[in-house]
Design a protein around this motif. Structure first.
Motif, PDB file in Angstrom:
ATOM      1  N   GLY A  53       0.819  -1.201   0.000  1.00 37.79           N
ATOM      2  CA  GLY A  53       0.000   0.000   0.000  1.00 37.79           C
ATOM      3  C   GLY A  53       0.854   1.252   0.000  1.00 37.79           C
ATOM      4  N   TYR A  54       0.174   2.409  -0.096  1.00 36.30           N
ATOM      5  CA  TYR A  54       0.824   3.716  -0.095  1.00 36.30           C
ATOM      6  C   TYR A  54       0.374   4.492   1.144  1.00 36.30           C
ATOM      7  CZ  TYR A  54       2.384   3.081  -4.929  1.00 36.30           C
ATOM      8  OH  TYR A  54       3.011   2.632  -6.068  1.00 36.30           O
ATOM      9  N   PRO A  55       1.033   5.601   1.461  1.00 38.28           N
ATOM     10  CA  PRO A  55       0.611   6.394   2.616  1.00 38.28           C
ATOM     11  C   PRO A  55      -0.859   6.784   2.538  1.00 38.28           C
ATOM     12  CG  PRO A  55       2.757   7.117   1.869  1.00 38.28           C
ATOM     13  CD  PRO A  55       2.270   6.135   0.851  1.00 38.28           C
ATOM     14  N   ARG A  56      -1.443   6.960   3.700  1.00 36.31           N
ATOM     15  CA  ARG A  56      -2.871   7.246   3.829  1.00 36.31           C
ATOM     16  C   ARG A  56      -3.276   8.442   2.975  1.00 36.31           C
ATOM     17  NH1 ARG A  56      -5.693   7.489   9.700  1.00 36.31           N
ATOM     18  NH2 ARG A  56      -5.455   5.247   9.432  1.00 36.31           N
ATOM     19  N   GLY A  57      -4.362   8.314   2.263  1.00 35.90           N
ATOM     20  CA  GLY A  57      -4.883   9.375   1.418  1.00 35.90           C
ATOM     21  C   GLY A  57      -4.495   9.244  -0.036  1.00 35.90           C
ATOM     22  N   PHE A  58      -3.453   8.436  -0.335  1.00 37.32           N
ATOM     23  CA  PHE A  58      -2.998   8.307  -1.715  1.00 37.32           C
ATOM     24  C   PHE A  58      -4.030   7.561  -2.567  1.00 37.32           C
ATOM     25  CE2 PHE A  58      -0.809   6.039  -5.119  1.00 37.32           C
ATOM     26  CZ  PHE A  58      -0.144   7.087  -5.747  1.00 37.32           C
ATOM     27  N   ALA A  59      -4.547   6.444  -2.057  1.00 34.56           N
ATOM     28  CA  ALA A  59      -5.510   5.660  -2.840  1.00 34.56           C
ATOM     29  C   ALA A  59      -6.738   6.490  -3.183  1.00 34.56           C
ATOM     30  CB  ALA A  59      -5.909   4.404  -2.066  1.00 34.56           C
ATOM     31  N   ARG A  60      -7.238   7.284  -2.238  1.00 35.17           N
ATOM     32  CA  ARG A  60      -8.421   8.118  -2.513  1.00 35.17           C
ATOM     33  C   ARG A  60      -8.122   9.142  -3.586  1.00 35.17           C
ATOM     34  NH1 ARG A  60     -13.301   9.381  -0.754  1.00 35.17           N
ATOM     35  NH2 ARG A  60     -13.214   7.726   0.815  1.00 35.17           N
ATOM     36  N   ARG A  61      -6.929   9.761  -3.566  1.00 33.33           N
ATOM     37  CA  ARG A  61      -6.592  10.764  -4.580  1.00 33.33           C
ATOM     38  C   ARG A  61      -6.574  10.138  -5.977  1.00 33.33           C
ATOM     39  NH1 ARG A  61      -4.150  15.918  -4.840  1.00 33.33           N
ATOM     40  NH2 ARG A  61      -4.973  16.085  -2.736  1.00 33.33           N
ATOM     41  N   VAL A  62      -6.140   8.893  -6.075  1.00 36.62           N
ATOM     42  CA  VAL A  62      -6.008   8.244  -7.381  1.00 36.62           C
ATOM     43  C   VAL A  62      -7.311   7.578  -7.824  1.00 36.62           C
ATOM     44  CG1 VAL A  62      -4.796   6.423  -8.664  1.00 36.62           C
ATOM     45  CG2 VAL A  62      -3.536   7.891  -7.071  1.00 36.62           C
ATOM     46  N   THR A  63      -8.005   6.894  -6.907  1.00 34.77           N
ATOM     47  CA  THR A  63      -9.164   6.084  -7.302  1.00 34.77           C
ATOM     48  C   THR A  63     -10.491   6.618  -6.781  1.00 34.77           C
ATOM     49  OG1 THR A  63      -9.100   4.642  -5.349  1.00 34.77           O
ATOM     50  CG2 THR A  63      -7.667   4.061  -7.205  1.00 34.77           C
ATOM     51  N   GLY A  64     -10.446   7.551  -5.838  1.00 32.28           N
ATOM     52  CA  GLY A  64     -11.672   8.031  -5.216  1.00 32.28           C
ATOM     53  C   GLY A  64     -12.127   7.175  -4.062  1.00 32.28           C
ATOM     54  N   SER A  65     -11.328   6.173  -3.671  1.00 26.81           N
ATOM     55  CA  SER A  65     -11.700   5.260  -2.598  1.00 26.81           C
ATOM     56  C   SER A  65     -10.491   5.014  -1.707  1.00 26.81           C
ATOM     57  CB  SER A  65     -12.188   3.927  -3.168  1.00 26.81           C
ATOM     58  OG  SER A  65     -12.306   2.951  -2.154  1.00 26.81           O
ATOM     59  N   ASP A  66     -10.753   4.759  -0.415  1.00 24.08           N
ATOM     60  CA  ASP A  66      -9.681   4.402   0.511  1.00 24.08           C
ATOM     61  C   ASP A  66      -9.336   2.922   0.449  1.00 24.08           C
ATOM     62  OD1 ASP A  66      -9.494   7.008   1.522  1.00 24.08           O
ATOM     63  OD2 ASP A  66     -11.087   6.650   2.988  1.00 24.08           O
ATOM     64  N   ASP A  67     -10.094   2.167  -0.311  1.00 17.29           N
ATOM     65  CA  ASP A  67      -9.874   0.728  -0.413  1.00 17.29           C
ATOM     66  C   ASP A  67      -8.556   0.460  -1.147  1.00 17.29           C
ATOM     67  OD1 ASP A  67      -9.930  -1.979  -0.717  1.00 17.29           O
ATOM     68  OD2 ASP A  67     -11.743  -2.046  -1.946  1.00 17.29           O
ATOM     69  N   PRO A  68      -7.582  -0.194  -0.491  1.00 16.30           N
ATOM     70  CA  PRO A  68      -6.303  -0.441  -1.183  1.00 16.30           C
ATOM     71  C   PRO A  68      -6.460  -1.334  -2.402  1.00 16.30           C
ATOM     72  CG  PRO A  68      -6.399  -1.618   0.915  1.00 16.30           C
ATOM     73  CD  PRO A  68      -7.562  -0.695   0.892  1.00 16.30           C
ATOM     74  N   PHE A  69      -7.460  -2.228  -2.394  1.00 18.28           N
ATOM     75  CA  PHE A  69      -7.643  -3.097  -3.548  1.00 18.28           C
ATOM     76  C   PHE A  69      -8.155  -2.328  -4.766  1.00 18.28           C
ATOM     77  CE2 PHE A  69      -8.295  -6.497  -0.192  1.00 18.28           C
ATOM     78  CZ  PHE A  69      -7.012  -7.001  -0.342  1.00 18.28           C
ATOM     79  N   ALA A  70      -8.789  -1.189  -4.527  1.00 18.76           N
ATOM     80  CA  ALA A  70      -9.193  -0.349  -5.658  1.00 18.76           C
ATOM     81  C   ALA A  70      -7.948   0.168  -6.380  1.00 18.76           C
ATOM     82  CB  ALA A  70     -10.052   0.811  -5.165  1.00 18.76           C
ATOM     83  N   LEU A  71      -6.900   0.476  -5.616  1.00 16.90           N
ATOM     84  CA  LEU A  71      -5.650   0.934  -6.224  1.00 16.90           C
ATOM     85  C   LEU A  71      -4.950  -0.225  -6.931  1.00 16.90           C
ATOM     86  CD1 LEU A  71      -3.694   3.273  -6.629  1.00 16.90           C
ATOM     87  CD2 LEU A  71      -2.631   2.680  -4.454  1.00 16.90           C
ATOM     88  N   TRP A  72      -4.995  -1.430  -6.344  1.00 16.67           N
ATOM     89  CA  TRP A  72      -4.416  -2.591  -7.017  1.00 16.67           C
ATOM     90  C   TRP A  72      -5.078  -2.786  -8.384  1.00 16.67           C
ATOM     91  CZ3 TRP A  72      -3.088  -7.433  -3.609  1.00 16.67           C
ATOM     92  CH2 TRP A  72      -2.322  -7.041  -2.505  1.00 16.67           C
ATOM     93  N   GLN A  73      -6.407  -2.693  -8.407  1.00 16.94           N
ATOM     94  CA  GLN A  73      -7.140  -2.882  -9.651  1.00 16.94           C
ATOM     95  C   GLN A  73      -6.819  -1.779 -10.643  1.00 16.94           C
ATOM     96  OE1 GLN A  73      -9.082  -5.475 -10.503  1.00 16.94           O
ATOM     97  NE2 GLN A  73      -9.336  -4.545 -12.544  1.00 16.94           N
ATOM     98  N   TRP A  74      -6.714  -0.543 -10.146  1.00 20.80           N
ATOM     99  CA  TRP A  74      -6.395   0.608 -11.008  1.00 20.80           C
ATOM    100  C   TRP A  74      -5.043   0.391 -11.691  1.00 20.80           C
ATOM    101  CZ3 TRP A  74      -2.815   4.474 -11.688  1.00 20.80           C
ATOM    102  CH2 TRP A  74      -3.238   5.641 -12.330  1.00 20.80           C
TER     103      TRP A  74
END
Length: 710
Positions: free
Chosen positions: A76-97
């Protein structure tokens, strides 16, 4: 928690396709079962590795075995990064992205810098990602970290800070880095997770899962890896050893202990992920060693050389205190026969197995009997036989009788006193002598020298020939010692040429490396010649990478200041582990200290005089500490001066000096470029921090060169 049957450790890579022959900096996989590492697999490409892992997990699942698969890059990345990129705090959303965007060909070419550029554009300013191989390409990615503020997201995760991991997941280039591994690894994990229904720790509940993915950092077992590499030799591949030991350590963890590690994560780990084993470095190092129950020291932290806030100029004593307080043993431990122990550092107290002497014995040749004798003549009958060293008398000597005894013989039963043979007359059946004679005369008691179970040599002692005699006499056949400290010496600078080469205009012969390598050997450490590096950052980085894999500490000369060509300091700063100590001494003020891939680096001045002084005063006691021998201050002597010297306050000074006619002579010039003074001198005169006006005959502090040796 149900124990894991199998552990798979994965050393990932973002590099291009590797050659067919196993090599370093590739993808290595380690498999362990029942606490024993079984196999290490070399993969030439990420596609090959993904296919092998997928087949392996399928086979393990079919066999009903539970698998812990540990990967060496952030989940994972530091808190807030996944939301900035995917719109969600779910780390798996970033994996999918990332899986939807990352392209990776079999030869290793990929679009990771394009994907990182896309993410950087989602942030104000420069964006969090930095580092690239070409300054002109990918304009949305800064070449260096300078200017990035990390206001939108933190530079490092909580896990990285807690484990003291080497780099940020936003660093895409320049070692040490994991940023590119993350981009190339998470899409693979997403596919494997989906295909094999794996549970990912700490994002999901893993207690009942047959296959569990977890993040690890091999730096946690760095001491064990270095100890194994020192035994394996230069031909061994570090990555292979690392995966063998890591899989072995995780496989040896009892289920209850592993369960506690998996449960002990902070709340932010649900988004940022966590490094398995954080805070349990000592335990993992002990389990990683080839002999269970062995011991390896924890790695030094990247910030171990950090100066206290507000400190600028550092007095010599303060600098020494900082080193003494923050460093510790970095070498592994092994048990060796006495014949191989000379000069090694004891890792634990040596305890006698047998008393010395083991039995009461005679100290002289003579005649033994019971009790002392009063003043006057005495005549005692002799029993048949005698007692000699190694040939004890089998019977008992009756009261009032005597027996012939030789030096070192065990005292027979009924004997506690011996009279010298030159004080006796005998006819072969009797002995006559004059008293008085005290009871116990001319005998040695059992354990008079050393008792069984007594500590005869303390941990940290450097073994001498006399120590070997003591160990052997008390029944020891082997000693537990530390691995020899391996000290690498690297020279830097375009101006340097090797002895014997043709020196062009503006070039000089490398004086530092021969001097320092010889000094390291003389101090009792193992010197490792790292050669010389040109004033090129990439070349120097490659030298440091190689050095970290084969040494316990690195000494460099040149590039320790802050000029345009001081690449050593710049590289340590990039690694996030650089401290420039401006020490109040002459010669040798700038001293760059840092960590490179877990290995301490002492950046010495390029001037040979300053390099030697800094090595003796600072690096020498620090290396003794890292070798396990403790902090050893050199022995100094107060002697009269044979010179005049006026000194201003503020800096401690070291003069090249020697003893003649009971007085300390100082070299005629204090110029730090006068290398001849080093050869002329036999030691250093230390002048304190305050002002001084020294006249001939005044007492000064002289430290012989020999006082610095172990």
């Amino acid at each position: 928690m149900t124990p894991f049957d199998t552990v798979l450790a994965v050393d990932w890579s973002a590099a291009k396709r590797k050659p067919q022959r196993p090599s370093k900096d590739a993808i290595w996989l380690g498999v362990a079962r029942g606490g024993t590492a079984e196999v290490q697999i070399y993969c030439r490409s990420r596609q090959e590795a993904e296919a092998w892992i997928s087949r392996f997990l399928e086979q393990e699942q079919a066999a009903g075995r539970r698998v812990l698969a540990a990967f060496d890059f952030p989940f994972g990345y530091p808190r807030g990064f996944a939301r900035r990129v995917t719109g969600s705090d779910d780390p798996f959303a970033l994996w999918q992205w990332l899986e939807e965007r990352i392209e990776d060909s079999d030869d290793g070419s990929n679009n990771r810098f394009e994907v990182a550029s896309e993410m950087n554009r989602l942030f104000a300013g420069a964006g969090p990602f930095w580092g690239k191989p070409d300054q002109t390409r990918w304009p949305d990615i800064p070449y260096r970290k300078a200017g990035i503020t990390y206001e939108d997201v933190a530079e490092r995760r909580s896990a990285d800070l807690a484990a003291k991991a080497a780099s940020s997941c936003f660093q895409l280039f320049f070692n040490p880095t994991v940023g590119s591994q993350v981009l190339m690894g998470l899409p693979v994990l997403q596919r494997l997770r989906r295909l094999h229904e794996a549970a990912v720790w700490p994002f999901e509940k893993v207690a009942a899962a047959q296959t569990v993915f977890a993040e690890v950092w091999p730096g946690l077992i760095e001491p064990a890896v270095k100890a194994a590499m020192a035994l394996a030799g230069p031909e061994e591949i570090r990555d292979r050893v690392q995966m063998r030991l890591l899989s072995q350590a995780l496989s040896r963890l009892p289920a209850e202990e592993l369960s506690e590690m998996l449960a002990a994560v902070p709340e932010e780990a649900q988004e940022e992920a966590w490094i398995l084993g954080t805070g349990h470095d000592d335990r993992l190092n002990a389990l990683a060693l080839d002999e269970p129950g062995g011991l390896a020291p924890p790695p030094l932290s990247n910030d171990c050389f950090a100066l206290p806030a507000g400190v600028d100029w550092t007095p010599v004593d303060d600098a020494l205190a900082l080193l003494r307080d923050r460093l510790g043993p970095v070498t592994g431990i092994e048990t060796v026969p006495l014949a191989d122990a000379l000069g090694r550092v004891l890792a634990e107290d040596a305890v006698s197995k047998r008393s010395n002497p083991p039995l009461p014995n005679t100290a002289v040749d003579g005649y033994g009997f019971a009790g002392g004798r009063a003043e006057g003549p005495h005549v005692l009958p002799l029993v048949d036989g005698r007692a000699a060293a190694g040939v004890p008398y089998a019977g008992a000597v009756p009261p009032g009788s005597a027996i012939r005894v030789l030096t070192g013989a065990a005292l027979p039963d009924g004997v506690d006193t011996v009279i010298l043979e030159e004080d006796v007359n005998t006819d072969g059946t009797r002995v006559a002598f004059n008293g008085p004679l005290k009871q116990g005369a001319n005998t040695r008691k059992a354990g008079e020298d050393v008792s069984a179970g007594e500590v005869i040599l303390p941990a940290g002692r450097v073994i001498t020939p006399a120590d070997l005699a003591l160990a052997s006499a008390t029944g020891l056949a082997e000693l537990t010692v530390r691995m020899p400290l391996r000290v690498g010496v690297l020279s830097t600078g375009d101006e340097l040429v090797e002895p014997g080469e043709a020196a062009g205009k503006g070039q000089i012969f490398d004086a530092n490396r021969p001097m320092l390598l010889a000094l390291i050997r003389q101090l009792g450490f193992v010197p490792v010649d790292l050669g010389k590096a040109a004033d090129d950052r990439a070349a120097l980085r490659a030298h440091l990478d190689g050095a970290a894999a084969q040494t316990d500490v690195i000494l460099t000369s040149g590039g320790a200041s802050a000029g345009d060509e001081d690449h050593m300091s710049a590289l340590l700063r990039e690694a996030g582990a650089m401290q420039e100590w401006r020490i109040a001494l002459k010669p040798g003020r700038p001293l760059a200290l840092g960590m490179w891939q877990g290995t301490p680096v002492f950046g010495l001045p390029g001037n040979p005089v300053a390099a030697l002084v800094c090595t003796l005063i600072f690096a020498r006691p620090a290396m003794g500490l890292m070798a396990g021998a403790g902090w050893q201050a050199p022995q100094a002597f107060e002697v009269p001066a044979a010179f005049e010297k006026r000194k201003k306050p503020g800096r401690r000074e070291y003069l090249r000096a020697r003893m003649r006619d009971g007085k300390a002579e100082a070299f005629k010039s204090e110029g730090s470029g006068r290398i001849s003074g080093l050869s002329w001198a036999e030691g250093l005169v230390e002048l304190g921090d305050g002002a001084a006006d020294i006249k001939p005959g005044d007492p000064v502090r002289f430290i012989p060169y020999g006082s610095f040796s172990m």
